[in-house]
Design an enzyme around this catalytic site. Sequence first.
Site, mmCIF file in Angstrom:
data_model
loop_
_atom_site.group_PDB
_atom_site.id
_atom_site.type_symbol
_atom_site.label_atom_id
_atom_site.label_comp_id
_atom_site.label_asym_id
_atom_site.label_seq_id
_atom_site.Cartn_x
_atom_site.Cartn_y
_atom_site.Cartn_z
ATOM 1 C CB ILE A 1 -17.031 -28.175 2.681
ATOM 2 C CG1 ILE A 1 -15.851 -29.141 2.550
ATOM 3 C CG2 ILE A 1 -18.099 -28.510 1.634
ATOM 4 C CD1 ILE A 1 -16.206 -30.591 2.839
ATOM 5 C CB ALA B 1 -6.241 -33.940 -3.069
ATOM 6 C CG HIS C 1 7.577 -3.814 -8.501
ATOM 7 N ND1 HIS C 1 6.803 -3.729 -7.361
ATOM 8 C CD2 HIS C 1 7.356 -2.670 -9.200
ATOM 9 C CE1 HIS C 1 6.158 -2.581 -7.364
ATOM 10 N NE2 HIS C 1 6.470 -1.911 -8.473
ATOM 11 C CB VAL D 1 -21.127 -30.955 9.633
ATOM 12 C CG1 VAL D 1 -22.311 -30.017 9.742
ATOM 13 C CG2 VAL D 1 -21.582 -32.375 9.318
ATOM 14 C CB CYS E 1 -10.004 -35.109 -5.204
ATOM 15 S SG CYS E 1 -9.062 -33.614 -5.583
#
Length: 474
Positions: free
Chosen positions: A190, A326, A450, A276, A47
């Site tokens: 990915i 993760a 806002h 993949v 990661c």
Amino acid sequence: MVVGDISTGTDVAVVGAGPGGYVAAIRAGQLGLDVTLVEKDAYGGTCLNYGCIPSKAMITASGVAHEAGHAEEMGVYADPDVDVAEMVDWKDGVVDQLTGGVEKLCKANGVNLIEGRAEFAGSDKLRVVHGGDGQGSETIEYEHAIVSTGSRPIEVPGFDFGDDPVLDSRQALAMAELPSSMVIVGGGYIGMELSTVFAKLGVDVTVVEMLDGILPQYGDDIARPVRQRAEELGIDFHFGLAADSWTDTDDGIVVTAADEDGEETEFETEKVLVAVGRQPVTDTLNLDAVGLEPNDDGRLETDHEARTDVENVFAIGDVAPGPMLAHKASKEGEVAAEVIAGEPAALDYQAVPAAVFTDPEIGTVGLTEDDAAAQGFDPVVGTFPFNASGRALTTGHDDGFVEVVADEESGFLLGAQIVGPEASELVAELGLAIEMGATLEDVASTIHTHPTLSEATMEAAEHALGHAVHTLNR
């Protein structure tokens, strides 16, 4: 020279220093346990070093470059000069800062760090091999072990990651020079994140996907804005094709893909990125020695405490069931450490968020409408489009929407799906709402600043209740 075995003992042995393992080790250290953390590569795991963090750095950098060169509508005219090598250096600096921080935090919490490859050597022992050239090994005797060895990219037959034009995501993110063209095999998260990066940097990108659309884990309403934006960036999609081989040519390579009838299509390209999916790393652990066997997916089954079938062995992150996230791994690491220390802790997966950092982003948490109905709820849905958000319009990014799902009888929030600007950040509020048992009325009655993107969550809740102000009610 071969160094003889050394034997040490510890309360908790953690195998793998990714976002699950290092968090487990730090938490166990905080709770007063003697902890040993074994890592064969780099602290922070895939990661921090090769996945989540470097990809987000490149997503940001490529986005800045693209925005600077495509802001004519705002009266900004520029032609940015992109130095990819410097971009990669910046990305590496971010990674170094974070991984260095992980190592310091581990040491500050009394964690003993060991570099090497670990495998089980019995019911209470690990064998750690240092290096690959006879640098010796050691035995670690433990009271409890936590397996957090993560995952690795899945290879497609005919596409060896060791071959020069064939890349995995780690190699792709390290390129200091860009190819003129790239075929990406896989239209999942990915593949779509990286296709966006390279397209924004000027690479001619083609995505080849075996299924009939991108991001198969999401519904078409979520995936559609991402595909539309990708096509605007020049990404070419080919669905229903399975890549099966590549050959060298004078100008690059030719990737061959076939449909279900065997009809082949050829793609000329300079590089091919295979994305993949990922598979858990459990085949290097000598699991037989501790009496464990992975399931058909290669994972270790666990209970609500992250405990495996072996009482003193825990499994977290990508080697445990569930989505490969993760933050899920980190929470499992905390729970495992607390259970080992005798603290009351258990896993609850009802509000685990997920994000895809495409353009636009995707953020989800909890149940979809179909999931809720399948579980016996009577779901009510509210949506709010970002093209009705003042803040979204002022950013120039107004694709997508916020959707909330609730139980009509009780009003309890069950889930949320977001596609649009900052979806990865916005989903956290709705995850907290689900975790706390909030209702639609709770979200709708909470005053939001806002103009902000977060107003869209309030508006979606109001829409589900039938009294939205800034969009038409059902």
